[in-house]
Design an enzyme around this catalytic site. Structure first.
Site, PDB file in Angstrom:
ATOM      1  CE1 TYR A 142      -4.653 -52.705  47.358  1.00 46.38           C
ATOM      2  CE2 TYR A 142      -6.607 -53.743  47.121  1.00 46.38           C
ATOM      3  CZ  TYR A 142      -5.475 -53.644  47.401  1.00 46.38           C
ATOM      4  OH  TYR A 142      -4.682 -54.992  47.931  1.00 46.38           O
ATOM      5  CG  ASP A 237     -10.199 -53.729  39.330  1.00 43.41           C
ATOM      6  OD1 ASP A 237     -10.784 -54.656  39.624  1.00 43.41           O
ATOM      7  OD2 ASP A 237      -9.160 -53.255  40.236  1.00 43.41           O
ATOM      8  CE  LYS A 265     -12.913 -56.890  47.139  1.00 44.88           C
ATOM      9  NZ  LYS A 265     -11.986 -55.832  46.619  1.00 44.88           N
TER      10      LYS A 265
HETATM   11  C1  LIG Z   1     -10.561 -55.699  46.450  1.00 47.77           C
HETATM   12  C2  LIG Z   1      -9.878 -55.473  45.085  1.00 47.77           C
HETATM   13  C3  LIG Z   1      -8.928 -55.865  44.428  1.00 47.77           C
HETATM   14  C4  LIG Z   1      -8.024 -56.921  45.059  1.00 47.77           C
HETATM   15  O1  LIG Z   1      -8.978 -58.128  45.072  1.00 47.77           O
HETATM   16  P1  LIG Z   1      -8.049 -59.355  46.135  1.00 47.77           P
HETATM   17  O2  LIG Z   1      -8.951 -60.407  45.943  1.00 47.77           O
HETATM   18  O3  LIG Z   1      -8.184 -58.763  47.475  1.00 47.77           O
HETATM   19  O4  LIG Z   1      -6.956 -59.653  45.750  1.00 47.77           O
HETATM   20  C5  LIG Z   1      -8.564 -55.420  43.022  1.00 47.77           C
HETATM   21  N1  LIG Z   1      -9.387 -54.235  42.790  1.00 47.77           N
HETATM   22  C6  LIG Z   1     -10.530 -53.837  43.117  1.00 47.77           C
HETATM   23  C7  LIG Z   1     -11.330 -52.885  42.669  1.00 47.77           C
HETATM   24  C8  LIG Z   1     -10.629 -54.188  44.558  1.00 47.77           C
HETATM   25  O5  LIG Z   1     -11.548 -53.635  45.125  1.00 47.77           O
END
Ligand SMILES: *Cc1c(COP(=O)(O)O)cnc(C)c1O
Length: 428
Positions: A142, A237, A265
């Site tokens: 994701y 990511d 995060k």
């Molecule tokens: C949470 C997440 C996102 C998206 O971040 P948001 O702040 O919710 O837009 C992208 N990549 C990874 C790996 C994530 O866990």
């Protein structure tokens, strides 16, 4: 009817599903969501004044626990000076210098407001830098909700059983190729079939949105080598893994270098922040230096920067936190495995550092297909059993448990006792 249920009914009148992000609606566990009143340290308290040990931790940002004193103090100190200027501040320089100093292999950083935005911007930069359109992502990973990444995506996108989303035009999805996690051959095949067309391979260095799936030994380095061979950029990511596995993130933890890194995060300390980073050469392709446009009215917001900076600084100054998280993570994972085993409930417990997932399956989980063997109803029963006993887990079998520095040995003990009882219920 308790307060939670009343709030849920009210919320559904004015917000789709009663929530502002789908996984919060508890659809995958067939319950009404808990509305949260407050949280402190490792504990979260709902609208009915029930207190839980929290293993969601706002989905990862709160590596120091809720309401950490130094983060809160930084926010309180920033507020009297104003909430937003739309102009550069010295606080932005400080957090950028901190990030560049902590994370290997990056020279410049651009702050944005979410992980989604960070990924979307990094992908545009990769396409701008290479002059290529196609992207490779992995099934079950994701990367937020931008169009190009909503193809075989993980997280709550999986709960609906839909591979993608309505409203994503075919054109936006067409250039996204998907490979299997931990399967280098599947990546090579795509690169060979699309020679000189792939701008980037984007990967969660530890997949944590199909449950926690560790990279197999050599997988990440293999991606590095393939990207070099085919002239594609490698994007880590690190919205979850950044500052969670180590102060240097997955690049440091696995000793593999990425060309671009995305953050979110933890980097915001609980405030809405994201960032993308890379070499000066790549990052100076971004406006106003270069032709890749990206902007943000609230980017680098002074209050958010203060929170993020305080949390990162704390992590930098207390490196033993990562050893503690590793130790406590292993105690928790091993305890969960033992408790399930004793009750005769087949599970696989995956763990990397402070990221843990319990899969209700008897096959090893190493990619999306194997993750999907985790039994939905058993997870829902496990979730309900734990919640009843004061343990707040992610309401989906495809999400991680996040351990924080605020979780004590006693909290873990309490959790394992609750797990032993819950597994016995499921086994009986
Ligand atoms: C949470 C997440 C996102 C998206 O971040 P948001 O702040 O919710 O837009 C992208 N990549 C990874 C790996 C994530 O866990």
């Amino acid at each position: 009817m308790d307060v939670n249920d009343a709030l849920y009914l009210k919320a559904q009148q004015v917000m789709p599903g009663g929530v502002n992000s789908p996984v919060r609606a508890y659809r995958d566990v067939d319950m009404a969501p808990r509305f949260i009143n407050s949280a402190d340290g490792a504990y979260i308290t709902d609208a009915d004044s029930c207190r839980y040990i929290d293993y969601v931790c706002s989905w990862g940002p709160l590596i120091l626990g809720h309401n950490h004193a130094s983060v809160r103090a930084a926010v309180e100190q920033a507020i009297p000076d104003g909430l937003s200027f739309g102009a550069p501040t010295s606080g932005e320089i400080e957090i950028a210098r901190l990030i560049v100093g902590m994370v290997p292999n990056i020279e410049m950083v651009r702050m944005v407001n979410s992980g989604t935005e960070a990924v979307m911007s990094a992908l545009r930069l990769a396409r701008g830098a290479t002059g290529r359109d196609k992207l490779i992502k992995f099934d079950g990973c994701y990367h937020g909700h931008c169009d190009a990444m909503l193809v075989n995506a993980g997280s709550s996108v999986l709960d609906g059983g839909r591979p993608s989303s309505a409203g994503v035009p075919e054109g936006a999805a067409r250039d996204t190729l998907t490979a299997r996690y931990n399967d280098l051959d599947s990546v090579r095949a795509l690169l060979e079939a699309n020679r000189d067309q792939v701008a980037a391979v984007i990967v969660e260095p530890v997949a944590a949105n199909m449950g926690v799936v560790p990279p197999a030994p050599g997988f990440l380095q293999g991606l590095r080598d393939l990207c070099d061979e085919f002239g594609a950029l490698l994007i880590f990511d690190e919205v979850i893994t950044g500052f969670r596995l180590a102060t240097g993130g997955a690049q440091a933890y696995f000793d593999v270098r990425a060309d671009l890194v995305t953050f979110g995060k933890i980097i915001g300390g609980g405030m809405p922040v994201g960032a993308y980073a890379g070499s000066r050469e790549l990052m100076e392709l971004v406006a106003p230096c270069g032709p890749v446009y990206q902007a943000g009215t609230l980017s680098g917001n002074p209050v958010a920067m203060a929170a993020g900076r305080a949390q990162l600084l704390w992590l930098k100054q207390h490196p033993y936190i990562y050893e503690d998280l590793e130790k406590n993570g292993e105690i928790l994972a091993a305890g969960l495995r033992d408790a399930a085993g004793a009750a005769g409930v087949p599970v696989r417990v995956n763990r990397v550092g402070s990221l843990i997932s319990v899969f209700f399956t008897d096959t090893d989980v190493f990619d999306l297909e194997s993750a999907r063997t985790s039994d939905r109803d058993l997870y829902a029963a496990y979730f309900a059993g734990m919640l009843k006993r004061g343990i707040y887990l992610a309401p989906s079998r495809f999400e991680a448990m996040f351990l924080s520095d605020a979780h004590t040995k006693e909290d873990i003990d309490t959790t394992l006792k609750a797990a032993a009882e819950t597994f016995r219920e499921l086994g009986g």
